[in-house]
Write a protein that holds these residues in place. Structure first.
Motif, mmCIF file in Angstrom:
data_model
loop_
_atom_site.group_PDB
_atom_site.id
_atom_site.type_symbol
_atom_site.label_atom_id
_atom_site.label_comp_id
_atom_site.label_asym_id
_atom_site.label_seq_id
_atom_site.Cartn_x
_atom_site.Cartn_y
_atom_site.Cartn_z
ATOM 1 N N ALA A 131 16.652 -40.444 -0.546
ATOM 2 C CA ALA A 131 15.606 -39.958 -1.459
ATOM 3 C C ALA A 131 14.308 -39.637 -0.744
ATOM 4 O O ALA A 131 13.660 -38.625 -1.027
ATOM 5 N N THR A 132 13.914 -40.501 0.212
ATOM 6 C CA THR A 132 12.619 -40.339 0.865
ATOM 7 C C THR A 132 12.710 -39.784 2.279
ATOM 8 O O THR A 132 11.712 -39.300 2.825
ATOM 9 N N GLY A 133 13.874 -39.885 2.904
ATOM 10 C CA GLY A 133 14.019 -39.448 4.282
ATOM 11 C C GLY A 133 13.500 -40.444 5.298
ATOM 12 O O GLY A 133 13.581 -40.205 6.507
ATOM 13 N N ARG A 134 12.978 -41.594 4.850
ATOM 14 C CA ARG A 134 12.439 -42.598 5.776
ATOM 15 C C ARG A 134 13.579 -43.428 6.365
ATOM 16 O O ARG A 134 14.584 -43.708 5.705
ATOM 17 N N TYR A 135 13.390 -43.835 7.616
ATOM 18 C CA TYR A 135 14.368 -44.673 8.300
ATOM 19 C C TYR A 135 14.013 -46.141 8.069
ATOM 20 O O TYR A 135 12.940 -46.596 8.455
ATOM 21 N N HIS A 136 14.917 -46.877 7.443
ATOM 22 C CA HIS A 136 14.710 -48.290 7.142
ATOM 23 C C HIS A 136 15.443 -49.148 8.170
ATOM 24 O O HIS A 136 16.616 -48.910 8.462
ATOM 25 N N LEU A 137 14.751 -50.139 8.699
ATOM 26 C CA LEU A 137 15.375 -51.060 9.640
ATOM 27 C C LEU A 137 16.260 -52.040 8.866
ATOM 28 O O LEU A 137 15.786 -52.726 7.954
ATOM 29 N N LEU A 138 17.536 -52.109 9.224
ATOM 30 C CA LEU A 138 18.468 -53.015 8.564
ATOM 31 C C LEU A 138 18.707 -54.276 9.366
ATOM 32 O O LEU A 138 18.921 -55.352 8.805
#
Length: 416
Positions: free
Chosen positions: A287-294
């Motif tokens: 949705a946002t294109g942001r990379y989330h650290l998992l």
């Protein structure tokens, strides 16, 4: 002449009992090919790693769930046998955390990066990682930590279904409990049942917003932060195929430039004052294109050999060079280079690889581990088939631990 100081041996440490951990073999080959004497402290039963020509000796590992004192006793016995200082390379989270706690006790027998002894544990702890991301402004999925069944219900309502449920410290999960480090939960009842097992799990239950997988959404970054804090070696990679399909460990990965992932990784390592090898897992939000650290793994990832550059430098060699006071060569990234785990992606191993490729098990100069792997893998698969068909009355435990495999990221395991 080798770039590495071949007078200094290396000790690879892994407490996890996964015989198919190809990262251990990759580390042995990377250092052994440079002329370094390699010792492996890991379970040797049914493991192809012990067949490698680059392993000088296999040593019995600490038992699962071993205390730091038990790990220290094992490493001291190995140090006495080697009789000279060695570079220590942890290859799972439990090992990295134990080594971080005992850094002072392990010196001078072992060479280790200089960083706070609690930092590895802090970033490996899933609850702490959420706080770290908040303090460093690194995107991270919304994470809630319920303290009661009522709070579980409220968290599920706020996050929406499905929800990722994970244990804060998965390395503490007891063997044979049936608990998995991460589960995709689809009902309040399922989440509450997990919450009631908190005491058994040994750490807190986290409920996290689920980021759906999709094409080009799963990324990883491997790096080495040297004594000055500069991130060397490694790079960003894109997961092209996972096992199980759609979610799981990287079966096929590709070295792919990504300035956003690179910048996030370097900024996080800098702000934490991190030193040593690290492996990060990201998922891009559709949705946002942001990379989330998992996930932040304070050790080498299983596919680290993907990032062997034009000078032959990878994160394990960078560690050895830096800790022995040698300069790190300035190689060029090999964008497009691929890494394939043959038993999980056999067809990909047969396809052409115009950008270059490294296989996890097969190597022309070290064929025995590949042969042993296929023999063990065929037995493993046939046993699992018999179990599913109900022809085995008392099945042996699976070769691959199900409780907390460190080579899987949290959202990956949740999707499987």
């Amino acid at each position: 002449m080798s770039l590495l100081d071949t007078r200094v041996p290396a000790v690879l440490l892994r407490i996890d009992r996964n015989p198919f951990h190809h990262g251990t073999l990759g580390a042995a080959r990377s250092l052994g090919r440079s002329g370094v004497e390699v010792h492996v402290v890991a379970d040797s039963a049914a493991s192809p790693v012990g067949a490698s020509r680059y392993v000088r000796q296999m040593h019995p590992p600490p038992l699962p769930g071993a205390s730091p004192d038990d790990v220290l006793a094992v490493l001291r016995r190995v140090a006495d046998a080697i009789a000279r200082p060695a570079v220590l390379v942890p290859l799972d989270d439990a090992s990295a955390i134990a080594v971080g706690r005992m850094r002072d006790e392990l010196a001078p027998s072992y060479l280790l990066p200089s960083m706070p002894g609690t930092l590895a544990e802090r970033v490996a702890d899933k609850a702490e990682l959420a706080a770290v991301c908040a303090s460093t402004d690194v995107p991270h999925p919304t994470t809630l930590i319920p303290d009661s069944p009522a709070e579980v219900t409220d968290a599920m309502r706020r996050l929406g279904l499905p929800v990722v449920a994970k244990w804060s410290r998965p390395w503490l999960l007891p063997t044979g409990s049936g608990l998995r480090s991460t589960v995709l939960v689809r009902s309040v009842q399922q989440a509450q049942e997990l919450f009631l097992r908190t005491g058994e799990a040994g750490s807190r239950l986290l409920l996290q917003a689920y980021l759906a997988p999709g094409p080009d959404r799963d990324w990883f970054f491997h790096g080495y932060a040297d004594h000055s804090g500069t991130v060397r070696a490694g790079g960003p990679g894109r997961k092209q195929l996972s096992w199980p399909r759609g979610a799981g460990l990287t079966a096929v990965g590709c070295w792919t430039p990504n300035t956003q992932v690179q910048a996030l990784a370097e900024r996080l390592a800098d702000e934490l004052g991190y030193r040593g090898i690290f492996d990060l897992d990201f998922r891009r939000c559709g949705a946002t294109g942001r990379y989330h650290l998992l996930d932040f793994n304070p050790r080498a990832g299983a596919q680290f050999r993907l990032f062997a550059d034009s000078a032959g430098l990878d994160v394990v060699r960078a560690l050895h060079l830096d800790l022995t006071g040698r300069p790190l060569p300035a190689g060029a990234p090999l964008a497009g280079r691929a890494f394939v785990v043959e038993n999980y992606a056999p067809l990909a191993a047969l396809r052409a690889a115009p950008g270059g490729r490294e296989l996890a098990w097969y190597a022309a100069d070290d064929r025995a581990p590949g042969r042993v792997m296929w023999a063990q893998w065929c037995r493993h698969v046939s046993r699992r088939v018999r179990e599913r068909l109900g022809t085995t009355t008392a099945p042996a435990p699976p070769l691959i631990p199900r409780a907390a495999s460190p080579s899987l990221t949290d959202n990956e395991k949740a999707s499987s």
